[in-house]
Design a protein around this motif. Structure first.
Motif, PDB file in Angstrom:
ATOM      1  N   ILE A 127       7.277  -9.651  -2.788  1.00 47.53           N
ATOM      2  CA  ILE A 127       8.498  -9.321  -2.043  1.00 47.53           C
ATOM      3  C   ILE A 127       8.478  -7.884  -1.490  1.00 47.53           C
ATOM      4  CG2 ILE A 127       9.926  -8.569  -4.025  1.00 47.53           C
ATOM      5  CD1 ILE A 127      11.147 -11.007  -1.302  1.00 47.53           C
ATOM      6  N   ASP A 128       7.790  -6.978  -2.180  1.00 51.66           N
ATOM      7  CA  ASP A 128       7.727  -5.594  -1.697  1.00 51.66           C
ATOM      8  C   ASP A 128       6.663  -5.386  -0.624  1.00 51.66           C
ATOM      9  OD1 ASP A 128       9.738  -4.819  -3.436  1.00 51.66           O
ATOM     10  OD2 ASP A 128       8.310  -4.394  -5.055  1.00 51.66           O
ATOM     11  N   ASP A 129       5.939  -6.445  -0.336  1.00 46.90           N
ATOM     12  CA  ASP A 129       4.806  -6.321   0.594  1.00 46.90           C
ATOM     13  C   ASP A 129       5.063  -7.022   1.921  1.00 46.90           C
ATOM     14  OD1 ASP A 129       3.021  -5.051  -1.412  1.00 46.90           O
ATOM     15  OD2 ASP A 129       3.346  -6.963  -2.436  1.00 46.90           O
ATOM     16  N   ILE A 130       6.330  -7.416   2.156  1.00 46.90           N
ATOM     17  CA  ILE A 130       6.607  -8.201   3.367  1.00 46.90           C
ATOM     18  C   ILE A 130       7.719  -7.591   4.222  1.00 46.90           C
ATOM     19  CG2 ILE A 130       5.772 -10.389   2.428  1.00 46.90           C
ATOM     20  CD1 ILE A 130       8.557 -11.180   1.763  1.00 46.90           C
ATOM     21  N   ASP A 131       7.571  -7.797   5.523  1.00 50.67           N
ATOM     22  CA  ASP A 131       8.564  -7.351   6.500  1.00 50.67           C
ATOM     23  C   ASP A 131       9.272  -8.534   7.154  1.00 50.67           C
ATOM     24  OD1 ASP A 131       7.756  -4.394   6.611  1.00 50.67           O
ATOM     25  OD2 ASP A 131       5.854  -5.419   6.981  1.00 50.67           O
ATOM     26  N   LEU A 132       8.739  -9.727   6.915  1.00 47.62           N
ATOM     27  CA  LEU A 132       9.280 -10.922   7.586  1.00 47.62           C
ATOM     28  C   LEU A 132       8.978 -12.146   6.719  1.00 47.62           C
ATOM     29  CD1 LEU A 132       8.820 -11.741  11.360  1.00 47.62           C
ATOM     30  CD2 LEU A 132       8.121 -13.422   9.673  1.00 47.62           C
ATOM     31  N   VAL A 133       9.961 -13.044   6.658  1.00 49.54           N
ATOM     32  CA  VAL A 133       9.734 -14.360   6.041  1.00 49.54           C
ATOM     33  C   VAL A 133       9.975 -15.398   7.125  1.00 49.54           C
ATOM     34  CG1 VAL A 133      10.451 -16.015   4.270  1.00 49.54           C
ATOM     35  CG2 VAL A 133      10.564 -13.543   3.795  1.00 49.54           C
ATOM     36  N   LEU A 134       9.015 -16.289   7.296  1.00 46.59           N
ATOM     37  CA  LEU A 134       9.136 -17.341   8.303  1.00 46.59           C
ATOM     38  C   LEU A 134       9.264 -18.686   7.600  1.00 46.59           C
ATOM     39  CD1 LEU A 134       8.935 -18.740  11.014  1.00 46.59           C
ATOM     40  CD2 LEU A 134       6.522 -18.210  11.103  1.00 46.59           C
TER      41      LEU A 134
ATOM     42  N   ARG B 238      -3.498  -9.665  -1.289  1.00 48.95           N
ATOM     43  CA  ARG B 238      -4.520  -8.852  -0.614  1.00 48.95           C
ATOM     44  C   ARG B 238      -4.351  -8.912   0.906  1.00 48.95           C
ATOM     45  NH1 ARG B 238      -9.802 -10.613  -2.644  1.00 48.95           N
ATOM     46  NH2 ARG B 238      -9.800  -8.796  -3.996  1.00 48.95           N
ATOM     47  N   THR B 239      -4.067 -10.097   1.407  1.00 43.24           N
ATOM     48  CA  THR B 239      -3.904 -10.270   2.857  1.00 43.24           C
ATOM     49  C   THR B 239      -2.732  -9.437   3.378  1.00 43.24           C
ATOM     50  OG1 THR B 239      -4.763 -12.518   2.649  1.00 43.24           O
ATOM     51  CG2 THR B 239      -3.600 -11.986   4.686  1.00 43.24           C
ATOM     52  N   LEU B 240      -1.615  -9.481   2.655  1.00 42.64           N
ATOM     53  CA  LEU B 240      -0.428  -8.735   3.099  1.00 42.64           C
ATOM     54  C   LEU B 240      -0.694  -7.229   3.071  1.00 42.64           C
ATOM     55  CD1 LEU B 240       2.242 -10.855   1.216  1.00 42.64           C
ATOM     56  CD2 LEU B 240       1.802 -10.866   3.691  1.00 42.64           C
ATOM     57  N   LYS B 241      -1.366  -6.773   2.028  1.00 39.54           N
ATOM     58  CA  LYS B 241      -1.719  -5.351   1.938  1.00 39.54           C
ATOM     59  C   LYS B 241      -2.607  -4.951   3.129  1.00 39.54           C
ATOM     60  CE  LYS B 241      -0.043  -3.808  -2.050  1.00 39.54           C
ATOM     61  NZ  LYS B 241       1.059  -2.836  -2.027  1.00 39.54           N
ATOM     62  N   GLN B 242      -3.528  -5.833   3.447  1.00 42.07           N
ATOM     63  CA  GLN B 242      -4.456  -5.547   4.543  1.00 42.07           C
ATOM     64  C   GLN B 242      -3.706  -5.454   5.885  1.00 42.07           C
ATOM     65  OE1 GLN B 242      -7.367  -4.540   4.681  1.00 42.07           O
ATOM     66  NE2 GLN B 242      -8.248  -5.115   6.639  1.00 42.07           N
ATOM     67  N   ILE B 243      -2.750  -6.355   6.093  1.00 43.37           N
ATOM     68  CA  ILE B 243      -1.972  -6.330   7.343  1.00 43.37           C
ATOM     69  C   ILE B 243      -1.253  -4.990   7.477  1.00 43.37           C
ATOM     70  CG2 ILE B 243       0.015  -7.340   8.553  1.00 43.37           C
ATOM     71  CD1 ILE B 243      -0.843 -10.071   7.338  1.00 43.37           C
ATOM     72  N   ARG B 244      -0.613  -4.561   6.399  1.00 45.07           N
ATOM     73  CA  ARG B 244       0.103  -3.276   6.457  1.00 45.07           C
ATOM     74  C   ARG B 244      -0.870  -2.100   6.584  1.00 45.07           C
ATOM     75  NH1 ARG B 244       5.262  -3.331   2.350  1.00 45.07           N
ATOM     76  NH2 ARG B 244       6.765  -4.269   3.791  1.00 45.07           N
ATOM     77  N   HIS B 245      -1.987  -2.214   5.924  1.00 43.37           N
ATOM     78  CA  HIS B 245      -3.006  -1.159   6.016  1.00 43.37           C
ATOM     79  C   HIS B 245      -3.461  -0.978   7.471  1.00 43.37           C
ATOM     80  CE1 HIS B 245      -6.351   1.377   4.832  1.00 43.37           C
ATOM     81  NE2 HIS B 245      -7.150   0.619   5.549  1.00 43.37           N
ATOM     82  N   LEU B 246      -3.471  -2.070   8.208  1.00 45.23           N
ATOM     83  CA  LEU B 246      -3.875  -2.014   9.620  1.00 45.23           C
ATOM     84  C   LEU B 246      -2.745  -1.472  10.508  1.00 45.23           C
ATOM     85  CD1 LEU B 246      -5.741  -5.456   9.820  1.00 45.23           C
ATOM     86  CD2 LEU B 246      -6.792  -3.185  10.051  1.00 45.23           C
ATOM     87  N   GLY B 247      -1.574  -1.245   9.908  1.00 48.62           N
ATOM     88  CA  GLY B 247      -0.461  -0.673  10.658  1.00 48.62           C
ATOM     89  C   GLY B 247       0.456  -1.698  11.285  1.00 48.62           C
ATOM     90  N   ALA B 248       0.295  -2.962  10.898  1.00 45.35           N
ATOM     91  CA  ALA B 248       1.168  -4.018  11.421  1.00 45.35           C
ATOM     92  C   ALA B 248       2.224  -4.377  10.377  1.00 45.35           C
ATOM     93  CB  ALA B 248       0.340  -5.247  11.782  1.00 45.35           C
ATOM     94  N   LYS B 249       3.214  -5.160  10.804  1.00 44.94           N
ATOM     95  CA  LYS B 249       4.230  -5.695   9.891  1.00 44.94           C
ATOM     96  C   LYS B 249       3.707  -7.015   9.336  1.00 44.94           C
ATOM     97  CE  LYS B 249       7.664  -2.818  11.291  1.00 44.94           C
ATOM     98  NZ  LYS B 249       8.193  -1.762  10.431  1.00 44.94           N
ATOM     99  N   ALA B 250       4.025  -7.257   8.068  1.00 49.53           N
ATOM    100  CA  ALA B 250       3.450  -8.417   7.385  1.00 49.53           C
ATOM    101  C   ALA B 250       4.494  -9.508   7.156  1.00 49.53           C
ATOM    102  CB  ALA B 250       2.864  -7.985   6.052  1.00 49.53           C
ATOM    103  N   GLY B 251       4.119 -10.739   7.467  1.00 49.94           N
ATOM    104  CA  GLY B 251       5.023 -11.868   7.260  1.00 49.94           C
ATOM    105  C   GLY B 251       4.387 -12.946   6.396  1.00 49.94           C
ATOM    106  N   VAL B 252       5.248 -13.645   5.622  1.00 55.40           N
ATOM    107  CA  VAL B 252       4.806 -14.812   4.848  1.00 55.40           C
ATOM    108  C   VAL B 252       5.491 -16.041   5.426  1.00 55.40           C
ATOM    109  CG1 VAL B 252       4.899 -15.974   2.602  1.00 55.40           C
ATOM    110  CG2 VAL B 252       4.386 -13.539   2.722  1.00 55.40           C
ATOM    111  N   VAL B 253       4.719 -17.105   5.607  1.00 56.06           N
ATOM    112  CA  VAL B 253       5.231 -18.343   6.210  1.00 56.06           C
ATOM    113  C   VAL B 253       5.326 -19.420   5.144  1.00 56.06           C
ATOM    114  CG1 VAL B 253       4.967 -19.959   8.102  1.00 56.06           C
ATOM    115  CG2 VAL B 253       3.847 -17.717   8.239  1.00 56.06           C
ATOM    116  N   LEU B 254       6.505 -20.036   5.037  1.00 52.15           N
ATOM    117  CA  LEU B 254       6.699 -21.119   4.067  1.00 52.15           C
ATOM    118  C   LEU B 254       6.739 -22.457   4.794  1.00 52.15           C
ATOM    119  CD1 LEU B 254       9.489 -19.574   1.786  1.00 52.15           C
ATOM    120  CD2 LEU B 254       7.007 -19.276   1.665  1.00 52.15           C
TER     121      LEU B 254
END
Ligand code: DX5
Ligand code: ZN
Length: 219
Positions: free
Chosen positions: A129-136, A100-116
Motif C-alpha cells: 500500500i505504501d508503494d502505490i500511486d494508483l489502484v486500477l 519489486r516491480t512497484l519499487k522499480q517503477i518509482r525508482h524510474l521516476g514514474a507513478k506506480a499502479g496495481v491492477v486488480l
C-alpha cells in the motif's frame, strides 16, 4: 463530489491515425491517455510497444497512463518509462514479484499502479500500500476493448475506497472496462476518481469526443 479524471483508452481509436487521435482527445478535455499494452501471453491479444508510445509522446502534454498486461513485466519498465510513460500499472499475477516491480517503477521516476482483475482479491494491496500511486479495478477481464461492465466490481471499488480512506491514502482509484454513460455515475459513487473508457469516448468520431468526455464526467 468532484468530477472524475477521464482516461480514454486509445485501444478504441483509429490506429492508422494514432497521433491525430491523441491530439483530438487532448483538445476534447481528456485528463490522461490510457495506453493498453498487451503481450499475447498474459492476455490473449497483442497491441502496443514502447516504440509506439515514444512516437505518440510529442502529440500531447497529457500524462501517459500505461496499463501493462505483460508477463513478466520488469524487463520492459525502463523502455516504457524512456518512451514517456508517466504512470505504469501492473497486474500482481504477471509477476514475478509485485513489490519489486512497484519499487522499480518509482525508482524510474514514474507513478506506480496495481491492477486488480475481476477475480483478484483486494487484500493483494495490503503489503504494497505504501508503494502505490494508483489502484486500477478491472471491470472486465483484460485483453479486449468493447466488453460488458461486470457489476460486481462496484462492490470492489467500494472496498478499495474504504481501505484508502481509512489511512487517508492519496492514490487515484481508477476503473477500466465497459465504462459508459450508464455506469460512470455508479463508479464515481462507489469511490472511483478516474474512469478509463475506450468505446464510450471514441464512438461517433472526433467531433463527438468532447461531448462523450463531458458525459462521462457527469457535466
Ligand atoms: C482491457 C483494457 C481496457 C479497454 C477499455 O483489457 O484494459 O482499457 O480497452 O475499453 P472499453 O472502454 O471499450 O471497455
Ligand atoms: Zn486498460
Amino acid at each position: 463530489m468532484s468530477a472524475p479524471l477521464i482516461c480514454p483508452s486509445i485501444l478504441a481509436s483509429d490506429f492508422a491515425r494514432l497521433g491525430e487521435e491523441v491530439q483530438a482527445i487532448t483538445a476534447a478535455g481528456a485528463d490522461f491517455v490510457h495506453i493498453d499494452v498487451m503481450d499475447g501471453h498474459f492476455v490473449p491479444n497483442i497491441t502496443i510497444g514502447p516504440e509506439v508510445v515514444k512516437a505518440l509522446r510529442p502529440h500531447t502534454t497529457l500524462p501517459f497512463d500505461v496499463h501493462l498486461m505483460v508477463s513478466p513485466v520488469d524487463s520492459f519498465l525502463e523502455a516504457f518509462r524512456a518512451a514517456g510513460a508517466d504512470y505504469m500499472s501492473v497486474h500482481p499475477e504477471a509477476g514475478p514479484h509485485l513489490h519489486r516491480t512497484l519499487k522499480q517503477i518509482r525508482h524510474l521516476g514514474a507513478k506506480a499502479g496495481v491492477v486488480l482483475n475481476p477475480a483478484t482479491p483486494v487484500e493483494v494491496l495490503d503489503w504494497v500500500i505504501d508503494d502505490i500511486d494508483l489502484v486500477l479495478i478491472m471491470s472486465v477481464n483484460p485483453g479486449f476493448g468493447g466488453q460488458s461492465f461486470i457489476e460486481s466490481q462496484l462492490r470492489k471499488i467500494e472496498a478499495v475506497r474504504r481501505r484508502l480512506d481509512a489511512i487517508a491514502h492519496p492514490a487515484i482509484l481508477q476503473v477500466d472496462g465497459g465504462v459508459n454513460a450508464q455506469n460512470a455515475r455508479a463508479c464515481v459513487d462507489a469511490g472511483a476518481t478516474a474512469l478509463v473508457a475506450g468505446t464510450a469516448v471514441f464512438k461517433g468520431g472526433a467531433s463527438a469526443y468532447a461531448d462523450n468526455i463531458k458525459t462521462l464526467k457527469g457535466l
